[in-house]
Motif scaffolding. Structure first.
Motif, PDB file in Angstrom:
ATOM      1  N   TYR A 255       0.834  -1.209   0.000  1.00 21.85           N
ATOM      2  CA  TYR A 255       0.000   0.000   0.000  1.00 21.85           C
ATOM      3  C   TYR A 255       0.863   1.252   0.000  1.00 21.85           C
TER       4      TYR A 255
ATOM      5  N   ASN B 116      -1.542  -9.223  -1.542  1.00 23.29           N
ATOM      6  CA  ASN B 116      -2.113  -7.933  -1.191  1.00 23.29           C
ATOM      7  C   ASN B 116      -3.555  -7.896  -1.678  1.00 23.29           C
ATOM      8  N   THR B 117      -4.181  -6.720  -1.697  1.00 28.26           N
ATOM      9  CA  THR B 117      -5.590  -6.625  -2.066  1.00 28.26           C
ATOM     10  C   THR B 117      -5.819  -5.551  -3.125  1.00 28.26           C
ATOM     11  N   ILE B 118      -6.772  -5.813  -3.992  1.00 28.74           N
ATOM     12  CA  ILE B 118      -7.192  -4.848  -5.001  1.00 28.74           C
ATOM     13  C   ILE B 118      -8.712  -4.741  -4.953  1.00 28.74           C
ATOM     14  N   LEU B 119      -9.237  -3.796  -5.711  1.00 25.13           N
ATOM     15  CA  LEU B 119     -10.686  -3.565  -5.730  1.00 25.13           C
ATOM     16  C   LEU B 119     -11.260  -4.105  -7.034  1.00 25.13           C
TER      17      LEU B 119
ATOM     18  N   VAL C   9     -13.449  -5.858  -2.451  1.00 25.87           N
ATOM     19  CA  VAL C   9     -12.030  -6.083  -2.188  1.00 25.87           C
ATOM     20  C   VAL C   9     -11.705  -7.568  -2.344  1.00 25.87           C
TER      21      VAL C   9
ATOM     22  N   ARG D 239      -8.299 -10.425  -2.484  1.00 20.71           N
ATOM     23  CA  ARG D 239      -6.872 -10.660  -2.237  1.00 20.71           C
ATOM     24  C   ARG D 239      -6.251 -11.413  -3.400  1.00 20.71           C
TER      25      ARG D 239
ATOM     26  N   GLN E 137     -11.879   6.128  -6.738  1.00 18.54           N
ATOM     27  CA  GLN E 137     -11.686   4.749  -7.169  1.00 18.54           C
ATOM     28  C   GLN E 137     -12.777   4.271  -8.123  1.00 18.54           C
TER      29      GLN E 137
ATOM     30  N   ASN F  23      -6.052   1.613   2.034  1.00 21.37           N
ATOM     31  CA  ASN F  23      -4.991   0.619   2.262  1.00 21.37           C
ATOM     32  C   ASN F  23      -4.972  -0.543   1.281  1.00 21.37           C
ATOM     33  N   LEU F  24      -5.401  -0.279   0.053  1.00 26.83           N
ATOM     34  CA  LEU F  24      -5.272  -1.296  -0.984  1.00 26.83           C
ATOM     35  C   LEU F  24      -3.857  -1.285  -1.555  1.00 26.83           C
ATOM     36  N   SER F  25      -3.569  -2.269  -2.369  1.00 31.81           N
ATOM     37  CA  SER F  25      -2.285  -2.324  -3.058  1.00 31.81           C
ATOM     38  C   SER F  25      -2.036  -1.044  -3.851  1.00 31.81           C
TER      39      SER F  25
ATOM     40  N   ASP G  68      -3.949  -0.238  -7.134  1.00 27.14           N
ATOM     41  CA  ASP G  68      -5.210   0.504  -7.191  1.00 27.14           C
ATOM     42  C   ASP G  68      -4.955   1.992  -7.355  1.00 27.14           C
TER      43      ASP G  68
END
Length: 229
Positions: free
Chosen positions: A13, A43-46, A51, A53, A196, A204-206, A209
């Motif tokens: 992030y 990590n995580t994306i939208l 959300v 992982r 977004q 706190n996404l990757s 994003d």
């Protein structure tokens, strides 16, 4: 001279990139134990469904092995497709997706090497030069405490300031550093908000994003949105 140290994380992030940005020299702490279920390889994306992982496999990963002894898998098809599907309509997809693919397909598969390549490529995209070094390439006493290792790194690079993440407040004392002529500071992101594509901001996404949704100038602005205390 300002120094920062952090384990390698894959597409972390923005707070991680702010730490690199705030330092003159950034050390990638790769001669420590691999942490399973952490952010080293995921990590995580939208996505359209919210959300999600992503994970890049690390064959043979174990907390009994050091990060520098482990490699990322070369099978990155699923994550590339996930990123493509999630961000194909994002305003900066055409500029950023090739960059993400270049990172995922990087010929050097060691965790630290690929992560350093990713940080450098992202900062190059932003027009910012940063110096990054693996701790496994540094000659230092690996038997001392975590605190003394950090102090040793500062001495090696003649750093008079060390920046840590907020979680370090519970681990390190300012006086232990100041007694050795080093200023200990902690970095905290502030006001990191950007559009977004939806109604509600997801923090706190990757970094993926943020890069997909923000111009270079906006990313510069957000990189500077932190305080040192």
């Amino acid at each position: 001279m300002v120094l920062a140290v952090m384990q390698p994380y894959l597409f972390p992030y923005i707070g991680y990139f702010q730490l690199i940005f705030a330092a003159d020299i950034f050390l990638v702490y790769d001669d420590v134990s691999f942490i399973k279920q952490g952010y080293i390889n995921r990590n995580t994306i939208l996505t359209e469904k919210g959300v999600k992982r992503f994970t890049v496999p690390v064959p043979g990963a174990s907390s009994n092995k050091m990060i520098c002894d482990l490699d990322f898998s070369r099978d990155v098809r699923k994550i590339k497709e996930m990123v493509r599907q999630s961000y194909s309509k994002a305003p900066y997809f055409d500029q950023v997706f090739p960059l993400i693919c270049s990172i995922l397909e990087y010929r050097e598969r060691s965790i630290a090497d690929l992560c350093i390549y990713s940080y450098q490529l992202i900062f190059d995209y932003l027009g910012i030069g940063k110096e990054m070094i693996k701790t496994s390439d540094i000659d230092y006493d690996r038997s001392v405490s975590a605190r003394d290792k950090l102090i040793s790194f500062c001495r090696t690079f003649s750093a008079d300031s060390y920046i840590n993440v907020p979680g370090g407040r519970a681990l390190y004392s300012r006086s232990d550093f100041s007694e050795r002529g080093i200023s200990l500071k902690f970095i905290e992101p502030v006001d990191v908000v950007y559009f977004q594509g939806g109604d509600e901001f997801v923090p706190n996404l990757s970094i993926i994003d943020l890069l997909m949704n923000c111009s270079v100038s906006k990313v510069h602005e957000l990189l500077r949105s932190y305080r040192l205390a």
